[in-house]
Design an enzyme around this catalytic site. Sequence first.
Site, PDB file in Angstrom:
ATOM      1  N   ASP A   1       0.860  -1.188   0.000  1.00  0.00           N
ATOM      2  CA  ASP A   1       0.000   0.000   0.000  1.00  0.00           C
ATOM      3  C   ASP A   1       0.894   1.235   0.000  1.00  0.00           C
ATOM      4  OD1 ASP A   1      -2.155   1.690   0.227  1.00  0.00           O
ATOM      5  OD2 ASP A   1      -2.482   1.344   2.362  1.00  0.00           O
ATOM      6  N   MET A   2       0.688   2.113  -0.973  1.00  0.00           N
ATOM      7  CA  MET A   2       1.508   3.317  -1.043  1.00  0.00           C
ATOM      8  C   MET A   2       1.186   4.223   0.147  1.00  0.00           C
ATOM      9  SD  MET A   2       2.946   2.393  -3.719  1.00  0.00           S
ATOM     10  CE  MET A   2       4.087   3.748  -3.882  1.00  0.00           C
TER      11      MET A   2
ATOM     12  N   TYR B   1      -1.332  10.367  -2.998  1.00  0.00           N
ATOM     13  CA  TYR B   1      -1.444  11.577  -3.832  1.00  0.00           C
ATOM     14  C   TYR B   1      -0.428  12.635  -3.401  1.00  0.00           C
ATOM     15  CZ  TYR B   1      -5.969   9.929  -5.743  1.00  0.00           C
ATOM     16  OH  TYR B   1      -6.968   9.233  -6.365  1.00  0.00           O
TER      17      TYR B   1
ATOM     18  N   ASP C   1      -3.676   2.594  -5.499  1.00  0.00           N
ATOM     19  CA  ASP C   1      -2.382   2.563  -4.807  1.00  0.00           C
ATOM     20  C   ASP C   1      -2.158   1.298  -3.974  1.00  0.00           C
ATOM     21  OD1 ASP C   1      -4.063   3.024  -2.633  1.00  0.00           O
ATOM     22  OD2 ASP C   1      -2.579   4.277  -1.614  1.00  0.00           O
ATOM     23  N   GLU C   2      -2.850   0.237  -4.313  1.00  0.00           N
ATOM     24  CA  GLU C   2      -2.699  -1.012  -3.541  1.00  0.00           C
ATOM     25  C   GLU C   2      -2.493  -2.194  -4.469  1.00  0.00           C
ATOM     26  OE1 GLU C   2      -5.765  -1.755  -0.164  1.00  0.00           O
ATOM     27  OE2 GLU C   2      -6.624  -0.403  -1.649  1.00  0.00           O
TER      28      GLU C   2
END
Length: 724
Positions: A18-19, A23, A120-121
């Site tokens: 996970d980032m 954003y 983002d995952e």
Amino acid sequence: MPVAKPESSDSRVIAHVDMDCFYVQVEERKQPQLRGLPTAVVQYNEWKGGALIAVSYEARKFGVKRSMRGAEAKEVCPQIQLVQVPVARGKADLNGYRSAGSEVVSILSRRGRCERASIDEVYLDLTDAAETMLAENPPQNLEKIDEEALKSHILGLNNEDGSDVKENVREWINRHNADHRDKLLACGILIVAELRMQVLKETEFTCSAGIAHNKMLAKLASGMNKPAQQTVVPSSSVNGLLNTLPIRKMKQLGGKLGISLQTDMGVNTVGDLLQFPEEKLQERYGINTGTWLWNIARGISGEAVEGRLLPKSHGSGKTFPGPRALKTVPAVQHWLNQLCEELSERLCSDLDQNKRMANTLTLHARAYKSSDSDSQKKFPSKSCPLRYGTGKIQEDAFNLFQAGLREYIGFYGVKTQGSQYSGWGITSLSVSASKIVPIPSGTCSIAKYFHGQSTPHFSSMQSLDNVNAEATLLLPPGVHSGSECYSELNSPKAESWIEDTVPDLDLQEQKDLSSSLSKTQDGFTQDISPSLLSGTEGCLEQNQNKQERYITKVEGQFKSEYKERKGKRVKDKGTETPSILELFKSYNPYPFGSSLSQELKKTAQGTGARLTIGHAEENEVGKEEKPMHGSSSRDEGDGRREVWSYNIDEIDPTVMDELPQEIQDEIKAWVQPHKWRPNNNTARRGCSNDANDIILTSETRNVLAFGNLPDLDLAPSSDQASFC
Ligand code: TTP
């Protein structure tokens, strides 16, 4: 409802990546001067500084939260840097974030099967890489372990005060006496640490990860230590992790099921579930969900990492909270056009880049009525076959909206209000394209694919009108022209071909939609634009009139023939066996050499639970390749026709209800009786069961879709089914 999938006996190594404040990181890469500063990304609207959608970890230290608006964030952290999300078409443009996510995916996918779960995952199945490492270069032989791996958090590892945490991790990784499962996880630790460092090096983004034996546990772990860290769940720590975990934190238990567990069963933590025998849970929630609940209480989940680097659906949405609510049809149409334009771009881009096409268009809206006792009533989601081309998507989406509005406020209300405000408001609108399927491999270009496939619509048209191959792209094979059915939308019943639906949404879509809801309630404005791919301009906006004319003609032919036959049956009751097969046998929509009736005959023999009409060579279930649900699968070579596959659960019972009784009876006879549930409002999608697949050609599909032919005596409209 969740479905239990048995866990394989082989140990797997699964990671969820996970980032971190994604954003914000993307914006920081664009403006490096922001690095290290408290920063947040805000929505484009400036009311009270815009709604925060991503908050850097530096800002979080000051108490800045995503639920705040810019002005509020400034109060708790005056030095916060607020960066506005890029804007296009009067709404957030997420393309930059989508492509940044793609960069990460391309790196992570180097070591194992990779499933892009949201913008983002990512899930990774690293089992093979871990097994290989264990066989060739096991961690216990390593003299030096990478620093990043040593920073891992291993659940259950005893880090007493004063002990060297990194040293403990090193020992855990190096253990000779560990069981095979733990040894595999040790390899996972090293692989994921290396991948995360690679992501940082190549993209400048940090990410966090969970490493476990299944997706559920990996996902739970990835958020436990953020940012830029990884957390490991050995089997011995599963109970400890789940025992105190609030039930609503579990994936799929955040909604009604979770509430029922709390209120009806007194289950507040996952551990509380352990007291219930499997049978008891099955009794209360059904076999599948009961077993699923029993399994998750024990950390068991067999869900596979799907090798999917691309999104399952595309969507574009926007909210209009408070005073911004859309109150006239023209205002809705304006915004729908914007949303559809974006969706169309994305579909074109997907087609160009990935050779994939979507099959279903869905419209969702949230609405309120200013004076209505039935204030709980939801604006129904509607879907229909997707036609390519911006104008077509706009037209279809608008008609879906009108159909939904008519149901929401009543036919009379829609007819009378025109562009005048008549007591309703739309607070959220979104369009999505789902059931995306790849164009079969082996075709070296889209044009060749369309030339190669011989769906009679197109082959006939090409021979007749010399339509070029590119033009055929405009209408997915088998998807009927909507022009006729839409012209019938003025009839209150006429939208019954439109499905009420909740399509499969990306996690990101769900995330966005749910956030839009909560923010709407707060009176904030939030854009929702869930798809992950970047778009390109107008790849498909070409003339499709010839196709439409042809297909409309075919449909008209079909309808009038159907009407004729129906009239005959009414006059001649008892002398004719009414049959959908007969209908198809005598009706030849493809006057250029198709032998549909032959196929139908074959099909009628031996379909078992499957209804297969159209080309399926021998029509033997075992022989054909299983197509994807709701998708078209196409064989190459002459004489082959497209096959539509439908799960019986995916057919809207209201559509079936409005078919003539004899057709209903016939279709019901073909499917397993217990699976068909007309009128009971409990049709569900997503419960895949081979035995219940119905494979339909576009012709049959149109019978279902055109169940509302205006010249039919329609049964009284039943309650709309809800797909959950
Ligand atoms: P998240 O992964 O939920 O959050 P995040 O990456 O910002 O932070 P964390 O480190 O805690 O994971 O969401 C990913 C991106 O999705 C986020 O950066 C912005 C966007 N997003 C929205 O636009 N609206 C929302 O409501 C949420 C939750 C996320």
